[in-house]
Design a protein around this motif. Structure first.
Motif, PDB file in Angstrom:
ATOM      1  N   UNK A  41       0.866  -1.180   0.000  1.00  0.00           N
ATOM      2  CA  UNK A  41       0.000   0.000   0.000  1.00  0.00           C
ATOM      3  C   UNK A  41       0.906   1.234   0.000  1.00  0.00           C
ATOM      4  N   UNK A  42       0.846   2.060  -1.044  1.00  0.00           N
ATOM      5  CA  UNK A  42       1.799   3.171  -1.136  1.00  0.00           C
ATOM      6  C   UNK A  42       1.528   4.330  -0.188  1.00  0.00           C
ATOM      7  N   UNK A  43       0.290   4.490   0.266  1.00  0.00           N
ATOM      8  CA  UNK A  43      -0.051   5.737   0.959  1.00  0.00           C
ATOM      9  C   UNK A  43      -0.007   5.733   2.485  1.00  0.00           C
ATOM     10  N   UNK A  44      -0.192   4.616   3.200  1.00  0.00           N
ATOM     11  CA  UNK A  44      -0.211   4.686   4.664  1.00  0.00           C
ATOM     12  C   UNK A  44       0.977   5.389   5.312  1.00  0.00           C
ATOM     13  N   UNK A  45       2.232   5.181   4.862  1.00  0.00           N
ATOM     14  CA  UNK A  45       3.324   5.939   5.489  1.00  0.00           C
ATOM     15  C   UNK A  45       3.171   7.449   5.298  1.00  0.00           C
ATOM     16  N   UNK A  46       2.648   7.862   4.139  1.00  0.00           N
ATOM     17  CA  UNK A  46       2.394   9.291   3.894  1.00  0.00           C
ATOM     18  C   UNK A  46       1.291   9.784   4.813  1.00  0.00           C
ATOM     19  N   UNK A  47       0.248   8.972   4.965  1.00  0.00           N
ATOM     20  CA  UNK A  47      -0.854   9.326   5.860  1.00  0.00           C
ATOM     21  C   UNK A  47      -0.343   9.519   7.294  1.00  0.00           C
ATOM     22  N   UNK A  48       0.484   8.578   7.740  1.00  0.00           N
ATOM     23  CA  UNK A  48       0.976   8.636   9.118  1.00  0.00           C
ATOM     24  C   UNK A  48       1.848   9.872   9.347  1.00  0.00           C
TER      25      UNK A  48
END
Length: 474
Positions: A41-48
Motif C-alpha cells: 500500500x503506497x499511501x499509509x506511510x504518507x498518511x501517518x
C-alpha cells in the motif's frame, strides 16, 4: 534582596501550577505499507507522517512509525502504553492492512505471513481490542482512528486452511464498541472496504481527518460529522466513515481562545483545552527533517500537513527535482502565485466567468493528467473530472470544490509539464496540431519557466499567431 527572592518564589509557584494544569497528550501514529507477503500500500506511510505533524501542532507527544515489523510495532506500543498512562488525551491512529477474523479485528505488521486462523490468534497479527485496553485504558479521553478497512489479503489462505467451516473471515473490519470516554472512528462501515487514495497522496479518510479534527474551536464529534460528509462527497457516496462514541463532555483538540467552551459554563470530564503557542516552530522543524529527503512521500507528507506552508514552493521544487530524472513528467509550481488563490473559493459561477470553451477544457484535462492527476480528455467536465480537480486543489492547498476560478486556472496554466499539452486555442482552431513536434509543444512551457524568450515567442507566434498572446501573459 528578600523582595526579589519572594518574587522569584512566586514565579516558580505560578509556573509549577501552570505545568500541573497543562494537559498531557500522547498519540500513537503508524502507517504500514511495504508489506513483504501481500500487496503493498503506497499511501499509509504518507498518511501517518501527515497525521503525526497535525497532532504535534496541537500539543501531542507522538510515538510515530512507518512500515513496522511485528517486533517494531510491539516496541512502539510499549512506549505508547507507558506514556499514555494517566494522560488527559490519548490518540491511536493506524493506516495499513487490517483484518477481521471471527468478529475480532487485527492490525498487520509488514512482516505478517498468515496462513491460518491460528497464526492470527497466536501473534502474527495485533489484536486491536487488547492493544487499546492495555495501552490507553486509563487515559481520560481516548480517540481511535483506523484507516485499515481494506480487503483482507490473507482471507483465502485462512479459509482454505481452516479446520472447521465456522471460521468467519470478512472484508474490512468488524464493528467495535467504545468504552467510557472513547471515540472509535473507522474509514468506512463494518465489513466494508475503504479507498487507499491516489498514489502519493493521503487517503480520503485521513485527508478528511487532517482537514477537520484540529480546526480551532471545533468539538471532536462535530469534526467527525464533517469528516463523514467530506469523505462521502469525495468518493461520490462510495465510502462513508463509521464510528462509535461514548465520550463524556466536549472534546476540543484545538480550542480557539475566542470560543471558550459554552461561554465559561462548567465542562464535563474529558474536555480538552487548546494547545497554546505558535506552530511556526513545529513547521520549521518538520521542514528541516524532510528538506534534504529524496523520498517524494516525505515531501508530500509535509505538503499535506502544511498545504499553505511557508516552505511549500521549496517542497514542490524539491519534488520536481527528484522526479525530473526517471519520471516522464515534472511539475514546478510558480512561487509567485497570488496568495488569494489559496483562499478564494471556486464555484460553477466563477468557472463560468472564465468562459472556457471545449478546447480550453480539454487543455485543463490534459494538464491535470500531465501533472499526475489522470482524467479523460473529453472537453466536458464530468463528475470524474470534478473529482480529479478536487484532488489537484487539495494537493496544492487551494479550496477543494471541484470548480475553477480565474486565479486557480491561471495557477494551473503556470505549472510546467515536461510534455506540455496542446493549448486551448490550438485545440479549437487547429485540431491537426495535436500531432505537432515535441519542440513546438514544449516552447510555451519553456517560455513561462524562463520568464521570456523572444525566439521561442516568434516561433510559436508563427504557428498560431496572436492566439498565443494570452498564454505568454500568464
Amino acid at each position: 534582596m528578600r523582595t526579589l527572592t519572594l518574587l522569584a518564589s512566586l514565579m516558580c509557584m505560578v509556573l509549577s501550577i501552570s505545568a500541573a494544569k497543562a494537559d498531557r497528550r500522547v498519540a500513537f501514529v503508524v502507517g504500514n505499507g511495504s508489506y513483504k507477503n501481500v500487496a503493498q500500500l503506497p499511501n499509509p506511510p504518507i498518511d501517518a507522517k501527515a497525521m503525526a505533524a497535525t497532532l504535534r501542532n496541537v500539543g501531542f507527544e507522538v510515538i510515530e512509525g512507518s512500515n513496522l515489523t511485528r517486533d517494531q510495532m510491539t516496541e512502539k506500543l510499549l512506549d505508547f502504553g507507558r506514556k499514555a498512562q494517566g494522560s488527559d488525551v490519548a490518540v491511536f491512529y493506524y493506516a495499513g492492512h487490517g483484518i477481521a477474523v471471527s468478529g475480532s479485528n487485527y492490525l498487520l505488521p509488514v512482516d505478517a505471513d498468515i496462513k491460518s486462523e491460528m497464526d492470527v490468534k497466536l501473534g502474527a497479527a495485533i489484536n486491536i481490542d487488547l492493544t487499546l485496553e492495555q495501552t490507553m485504558g486509563d487515559a481520560k479521553v481516548k480517540l481511535v482512528f483506523l484507516d485499515a478497512c481494506r480487503d483482507n489479503p490473507f482471507a483465502a489462505k485462512i479459509k482454505s486452511n481452516s479446520a472447521t467451516r465456522s471460521v468467519n473471515v470478512q472484508s474490512g473490519l468488524a464493528e467495535m464498541k467504545s468504552g467510557e470516554g472513547t471515540l472509535i472512528a473507522f474509514a468506512t462501515g463494518p465489513g466494508q472496504t475503504a479507498l487507499d487514495g491516489q498514489e502519493g497522496n493521503n487517503s480520503p479518510f485521513t485527508r478528511a481527518l487532517i482537514d477537520n479534527i484540529t480546526k480551532p474551536g471545533v468539538e471532536i464529534q462535530q469534526a467527525m460529522t464533517s469528516v463523514r460528509a467530506q469523505v462521502n462527497e469525495e468518493t461520490h457516496k462510495g465510502q462513508l466513515p463509521w464510528g462509535h462514541t461514548n465520550l463524556i463532555g466536549a472534546v476540543y483538540l484545538n480550542q480557539a481562545p475566542t470560543t471558550q467552551v459554552a461561554n465559561a459554563a462548567p465542562t464535563a470530564a474529558g474536555t480538552v483545552p487548546a494547545a497554546s503557542g505558535s506552530n511556526d516552530g513545529v513547521e520549521l522543524e518538520y521542514w528541516r527533517s524532510v528538506k534534504e529527503s529524496n523520498k517524494p512521500e516525505e515531501l508530500n507528507a509535509y505538503l499535506s500537513a502544511y498545504p499553505n506552508g511557508q516552505f511549500k514552493a521549496l517542497a514542490l521544487a524539491r519534488l520536481a527535482a527528484i522526479k525530473s530524472g526517471p519520471s516522464t513528467t515534472t511539475r514546478n509550481l510558480n512561487s509567485g502565485i497570488d496568495p488569494a488563490t489559496f483562499t478564494d473559493d471556486a464555484s460553477q459561477l466563477t468557472e463560468d466567468q472564465i468562459g472556457l470553451d471545449k478546447g480550453q477544457r480539454r487543455d485543463v484535462q490534459r494538464r491535470l493528467t500531465g501533472l499526475g492527476f489522470d482524467t479523460k480528455v473529453t472537453g466536458a467536465f464530468s463528475d470524474e473530472t470534478r473529482s480529479v480537480l478536487k484532488r489537484w486543489q487539495a494537493a496544492r492547498g487551494y479550496p477543494s470544490t471541484g470548480y475553477l476560478n480565474k486565479l486557480q486556472h491561471k495557477a494551473l496554466l503556470s505549472e510546467i509539464v515536461a510534455a506540455a499539452p496542446a493549448t486551448a486555442s490550438d485545440e479549437s482552431q487547429k485540431p491537426a496540431r495535436r500531432a505537432a513536434p515535441a519542440q513546438a509543444q514544449s516552447a510555451p512551457a519553456q517560455h513561462r519557466n524562463s520568464g521570456g524568450n523572444d525566439a521561442g515567442a516568434a516561433f510559436v507566434g508563427g504557428v498560431v499567431g496572436g492566439m498565443m498572446g494570452g498564454m505568454f501573459r500568464r
